[in-house]
Design a protein around this motif. Structure first.
Motif, short mmCIF file in Angstrom:
data_model
loop_
_atom_site.label_atom_id
_atom_site.label_comp_id
_atom_site.label_asym_id
_atom_site.label_seq_id
_atom_site.Cartn_x
_atom_site.Cartn_y
_atom_site.Cartn_z
N LEU A 1 0.68 -1.01 0.09
CA LEU A 1 0.08 0.10 -0.02
C LEU A 1 0.88 1.39 -0.13
N VAL B 1 2.04 1.83 -3.32
CA VAL B 1 0.95 2.35 -4.23
C VAL B 1 0.55 3.91 -4.08
N ASP B 2 0.72 4.27 -2.79
CA ASP B 2 0.51 5.58 -2.31
C ASP B 2 1.53 6.58 -2.80
N GLY C 1 1.89 5.07 -7.18
CA GLY C 1 0.70 4.52 -8.22
C GLY C 1 0.58 3.02 -8.27
N LEU C 2 -0.69 2.60 -8.84
CA LEU C 2 -0.89 1.39 -8.68
C LEU C 2 -0.20 0.61 -9.74
N ASP C 3 0.00 1.18 -10.88
CA ASP C 3 0.81 0.48 -11.86
C ASP C 3 2.17 0.02 -11.38
N LEU D 1 3.08 -1.14 -8.48
CA LEU D 1 3.14 -2.00 -7.68
C LEU D 1 3.34 -3.61 -8.28
N LEU E 1 -3.17 -7.56 -4.72
CA LEU E 1 -3.89 -6.37 -4.87
C LEU E 1 -5.28 -6.41 -4.13
N VAL F 1 -4.61 -5.42 -0.83
CA VAL F 1 -4.53 -4.03 -0.38
C VAL F 1 -5.91 -3.35 -0.58
N HIS G 1 -5.76 7.25 0.45
CA HIS G 1 -5.02 6.15 -0.52
C HIS G 1 -5.56 6.41 -1.81
N SER H 1 -4.56 6.30 -5.11
CA SER H 1 -4.18 5.59 -6.00
C SER H 1 -4.71 4.16 -5.84
N ALA H 2 -5.06 3.86 -4.87
CA ALA H 2 -5.80 2.40 -4.52
C ALA H 2 -7.22 2.54 -4.76
#
Length: 221
Positions: free
Chosen positions: A17, A20-21, A24-26, A28, A55, A58, A93, A95-96
């Motif tokens: 997490l 991701v924060d 970004g999600l991509d 991870l 994922l 998360v 969060h 981006s999550a």
């Protein structure tokens, strides 16, 4: 760097997490999380079968932060509190946020929130299909508010954000003033959000007002 002994499902999710924060999600990947613990990616597979499972975990972690409002609240107050809680969990969060939509029905907190949301609408006279649509709208509006907050630019790297905003300003400033006076005047407000709390409160209020207008119409029918 964390030791191998500190590797646990909760620690892995926390680190995922954080990535991701920050990125970004991509960004991870299982390897990136493994590197943070100084282990090989295979070590993580003892806890999560693949990236999709990570994922999902998360997403569950973010959903678990949602506060379920008091079920005795009247409809308008419940809707406002439910939307505020949902938005707040995503704001923490951003981006999550897409993971929240994927996992909200998989986590007990998300199911409880949705069950009470649907119950409140049913008691106000909404049928099942309309109630389900309202719940869907609530999720989509919350996601859009968070992921499209003016100035956030979640799709670009943090170090590139200002350049993107400057380019947008320059584009609007170059528009003919006689044809786009309002757009030019509103450029700064459309590109960046000066008051995030007000931005979110307004978005939530618009949704709640729409639902309440429908509820009043049903009561008068």
């Amino acid at each position: 760097m964390k030791s191998k002994n500190s590797l646990s499902p909760a620690a892995v999710v926390d680190r995922a997490l954080a990535i991701v924060d920050a990125e970004g999600l991509d960004a991870l990947t299982v390897r990136k999380v493994a590197d943070a613990f100084g282990v090989t990616p295979m070590a993580l597979y003892w806890h999560f079968a693949n990236k999709e499972a990570l994922l999902a975990a998360v997403g569950d972690a973010v959903v678990s932060q949602i506060r379920v409002p008091d079920e005795d609240l009247p409809l308008e107050d419940y809707l406002r509190d439910a939307m505020t809680s949902l938005v707040d969990s995503m704001r923490a969060h951003p981006s999550a946020a897409p993971l929240v939509a994927q996992q909200i029905m998989q986590a007990e907190t998300g199911r409880d929130l949705t069950e009470r949301f649907l119950d409140k609408l049913a008691l106000a006279g909404f049928d099942i299909d309309r109630s389900a649509s309202m719940a869907h709208y609530a999720m989509q509006i919350a996601m859009t508010l968070v992921s499209r907050e003016p100035g956030a630019e979640l799709a670009v790297k943090p170090e590139d954000r200002q350049a993107v905003l400057d380019h947008k300003r320059a584009t609007l400033a170059s528009l003919p003033e006689d044809r786009y006076p309002r757009l030019r005047a509103a450029a700064d407000a459309m590109i960046e959000c000066d008051n995030s709390d007000e931005y979110y409160a307004d978005g939530i209020a618009i949704f709640v007002a729409g639902v309440m207008a429908d509820a009043r119409a049903l009561a008068q029918a």
